[in-house]
Design an enzyme around this catalytic site. Structure first.
Site, PDB file in Angstrom:
ATOM      1  N   LEU A  90       0.807  -1.221   0.000  1.00  0.00           N
ATOM      2  CA  LEU A  90       0.000   0.000   0.000  1.00  0.00           C
ATOM      3  C   LEU A  90       0.840   1.271   0.000  1.00  0.00           C
ATOM      4  CD1 LEU A  90      -2.853  -1.119   2.408  1.00  0.00           C
ATOM      5  CD2 LEU A  90      -2.795  -1.182  -0.084  1.00  0.00           C
ATOM      6  N   LYS A 143     -14.351   1.629  11.211  1.00  0.00           N
ATOM      7  CA  LYS A 143     -13.957   2.354  12.395  1.00  0.00           C
ATOM      8  C   LYS A 143     -12.651   1.752  12.929  1.00  0.00           C
ATOM      9  CE  LYS A 143     -15.600   1.200  16.531  1.00  0.00           C
ATOM     10  NZ  LYS A 143     -14.963   0.015  17.123  1.00  0.00           N
ATOM     11  N   HIS A 173     -21.037  -1.354  12.746  1.00  0.00           N
ATOM     12  CA  HIS A 173     -21.725  -2.624  12.497  1.00  0.00           C
ATOM     13  C   HIS A 173     -22.963  -2.810  13.378  1.00  0.00           C
ATOM     14  CE1 HIS A 173     -19.382  -4.160  15.933  1.00  0.00           C
ATOM     15  NE2 HIS A 173     -20.221  -5.162  15.987  1.00  0.00           N
ATOM     16  N   HIS A 235     -20.855   2.988  18.668  1.00  0.00           N
ATOM     17  CA  HIS A 235     -21.993   2.071  18.867  1.00  0.00           C
ATOM     18  C   HIS A 235     -23.000   2.598  19.893  1.00  0.00           C
ATOM     19  CE1 HIS A 235     -19.426  -0.437  16.587  1.00  0.00           C
ATOM     20  NE2 HIS A 235     -18.748  -0.977  17.564  1.00  0.00           N
ATOM     21  N   LYS A 335     -15.301  -4.411  28.906  1.00  0.00           N
ATOM     22  CA  LYS A 335     -14.767  -5.728  28.562  1.00  0.00           C
ATOM     23  C   LYS A 335     -14.596  -6.529  29.842  1.00  0.00           C
ATOM     24  CE  LYS A 335     -12.769  -4.671  24.152  1.00  0.00           C
ATOM     25  NZ  LYS A 335     -13.749  -5.341  23.302  1.00  0.00           N
TER      26      LYS A 335
HETATM   27  C1  BG6 Z   1     -16.069  -3.409  17.878  1.00  0.00           C
HETATM   28  C2  BG6 Z   1     -15.031  -3.073  18.924  1.00  0.00           C
HETATM   29  O1  BG6 Z   1     -16.428  -2.265  17.169  1.00  0.00           O
HETATM   30  O2  BG6 Z   1     -17.227  -3.955  18.513  1.00  0.00           O
HETATM   31  C3  BG6 Z   1     -14.680  -4.301  19.731  1.00  0.00           C
HETATM   32  O3  BG6 Z   1     -13.872  -2.565  18.291  1.00  0.00           O
HETATM   33  C4  BG6 Z   1     -15.916  -4.944  20.306  1.00  0.00           C
HETATM   34  O4  BG6 Z   1     -13.763  -3.967  20.774  1.00  0.00           O
HETATM   35  C5  BG6 Z   1     -16.976  -5.156  19.225  1.00  0.00           C
HETATM   36  O5  BG6 Z   1     -15.539  -6.180  20.873  1.00  0.00           O
HETATM   37  C6  BG6 Z   1     -18.280  -5.601  19.833  1.00  0.00           C
HETATM   38  O6  BG6 Z   1     -19.168  -5.969  18.810  1.00  0.00           O
HETATM   39  P1  BG6 Z   1     -20.255  -7.106  19.031  1.00  0.00           P
HETATM   40  O7  BG6 Z   1     -20.990  -7.149  17.746  1.00  0.00           O
HETATM   41  O8  BG6 Z   1     -19.517  -8.369  19.334  1.00  0.00           O
HETATM   42  O9  BG6 Z   1     -21.094  -6.666  20.197  1.00  0.00           O
END
Ligand code: BG6
Length: 485
Positions: A90, A143, A173, A235, A335
């Site tokens: 890249l 992200k 997501h 999120h 976490k």
């Molecule tokens: C991600 C974070 O965007 O979302 C992670 O970078 C996190 O740290 C994850 O574990 C959680 O996503 P989900 O879909 O497993 O709740």
């Protein structure tokens, strides 16, 4: 509606963790479901392999085991026929000519998916522009998009010089998750809740995204990021904006994004002096999670032994508008918490005057619990009379478990979002203005933590975070809802 021309999906970061766990499996599922146009091709870009055969071998060993249910051979092999591989360093502009040659053989819309470090976003976009590949193409940005408001603006400005906003797909997501879509259906497909969905009836709202996982080999990245940037800026604030938004005029992109943006812009700014009162920072220490001993954050690979990065955040948020003035929204993520759960709890106000002399009435209010994961359900809690003599009340609930109603396989978030990119649907992607409004709100917290040198409070792995997170709610006469399942 499915596109009937082909597409060329160029995946930068073709051997990365995200490609392996989410993007390639998501594309495979779309292929398996017959949702991809037959002429669509995927060009994986990476520098780790010499040729396509080596890349396909890597896919066999690394991607297949992330596919649920295990793909049967004909479909998997059929999917592999869509895959091309171009070796690009890249940092070497001349390598992009190889990519241009590969793309020139293909038809249909072009998608460039940047599953790379954000520091590569701008150089890749510029290289694509120089060799004439950017015109009319769609670009997908993963992200984290920046580290703070300034860096995110810098990326948006530079990418915006090359791609128009309507061709920029910023991924969060969570917006692709089925239950998050269902939240829109619950709020705007029914009249039942809307009259209650406001300050007159709602006392407080909690939004939790709790994870059992630790940093999972991403210690390097996580230690320079922390939970506020990793989960809250995107999120949690996206979930909050969907919970709090006004009914959109339609489900079209602009209507949805405009209403979410209004919420983000109405978040009450947190004054520097208030940060320690409304924001709790935590970091996990050793502990036991579901019977298994887990190490402290500071001993995870890639994490500094003296790290003060937060792995937990709890916040009190207020929204300055007529619907929500004075209603606290409590956000929490972490976490290595006791359970993996994402849910929204709407606590309704107590009855104005109690005609029952019941402890149950004093201790529990009406509430709506919308569980997003691991299982999708909606529960409405209320009080009912216990059978028998006397007038004793007890908390009961109406339970809507979605897997009882819908037997269909659920579409993974990435599959939905990838199909949306290919089909040109932007509604579930984040507009630049939303992203920047979220940074603008979050940034004073980060600045104040840095200025004060706020050290995160320790919590034992396998618990629900530091005691200060409970104290935050206790000040408002409430507590986190933790016992449901
Ligand atoms: C991600 C974070 O965007 O979302 C992670 O970078 C996190 O740290 C994850 O574990 C959680 O996503 P989900 O879909 O497993 O709740």
């Amino acid at each position: 509606m499915q596109v009937d021309t082909g597409f060329t999906f160029v995946l930068f970061g073709g051997t990365g963790d995200l490609a392996m766990r989410k993007i390639l499996p998501g594309l495979y599922q779309a292929h398996r479901g017959g949702l991809l146009p037959a002429a669509g091709r995927i060009i994986a870009v990476a520098r780790g392999f010499g040729n396509r055969e080596a890349y396909l071998q890597w896919m066999h060993t690394h991607v297949r085991n992330h596919i649920k249910p295990d793909g049967d051979d004909p479909l998997w092999n059929d999917f592999l026929n869509r895959i091309l591989f171009v070796r690009v360093d890249l940092g070497q502009p001349e390598d992009y000519a190889l990519l241009r040659d590969a793309i020139s053989q293909l038809s249909g819309i072009r998608v460039f998916y940047l599953a790379t470090r954000p520091s590569l976003f701008v150089p890749i976009c510029r290289a694509l522009s120089i060799i004439g590949l950017s015109d009319g193409a769609r670009i997908v940005l993963e992200k984290p998009l920046g580290y703070d408001l300034q860096s995110s603006k810098a990326i948006n400005n530079a990418v915006g010089e090359i791609f128009v906003e309507s061709h920029i797909y910023r991924i969060d997501h969570y917006l692709g998750k089925e239950p998050v879509q269902n939240l829109l259906a619950l709020r705007f497909g029914n009249t039942l809740l809307e009259p209650l969905w406001r300050r007159e009836w709602v006392e407080s709202i909690q939004i939790t995204i709790a994870e059992e996982l630790g940093v999972e080999g991403r210690g390097d990245f996580y230690d320079s990021t922390g939970a506020l940037r990793d989960m809250v800026q995107n999120h949690l604030l996206q979930l909050l904006s969907i919970v709090a938004m006004e009914p959109p005029h339609s489900m079209h992109t602009d209507s949805l994004r405009d209403e979410k943006l209004r919420v983000l812009r109405a978040l009450k700014p947190i004054e520097p002096g208030a940060v320690s009162r409304v924001a709790v920072r935590g970091q996990y220490h050793t502990g036991v999670l579901k019977g298994v001993a887990v190490p402290a954050y500071i001993t995870e690979q890639g994490v500094s032994a003296s790290s003060t990065t937060e792995t937990f955040v709890a916040l009190k948020v207020e929204i300055e508008n007529w619907r929500w003035a004075g209603v606290p929204f409590f956000l929490r993520t972490g976490k290595r918490l006791a359970d993996r759960v994402a849910e929204i709890v709407v606590n309704f106000r107590a009855v104005p005057h109690s005609v029952f002399d019941s402890m149950a009435l004093r201790n529990s209010s009406n509430r709506l619990v919308i569980r997003l994961q691991p299982n999708e359900s909606i529960r409405l809690y209320g009080l009912a009379k216990q059978p028998g003599e006397g007038m004793n009340l007890q908390s009961v609930h109406l339970d809507l478990a979605f897997d009882k109603f819908f037997k269909e396989e659920r579409m993974e978030a990435y599959q939905r979002l990838l199909l949306d990119v290919i089909n040109g649907r932007l509604a579930l992607f984040v507009h630049r203005d939303e992203q920047e409004a979220a940074w603008r709100w979050v940034e004073p917290i980060l600045t104040e933590w840095t200025r004060l040198g706020t050290v995160p409070k320790r919590y034992a792995a396998g618990t629900w975070g530091p005691a200060a997170a409970s104290a935050l709610l206790a000040q408002h006469g409430t507590c986190w809802l933790e016992e449901e399942n």
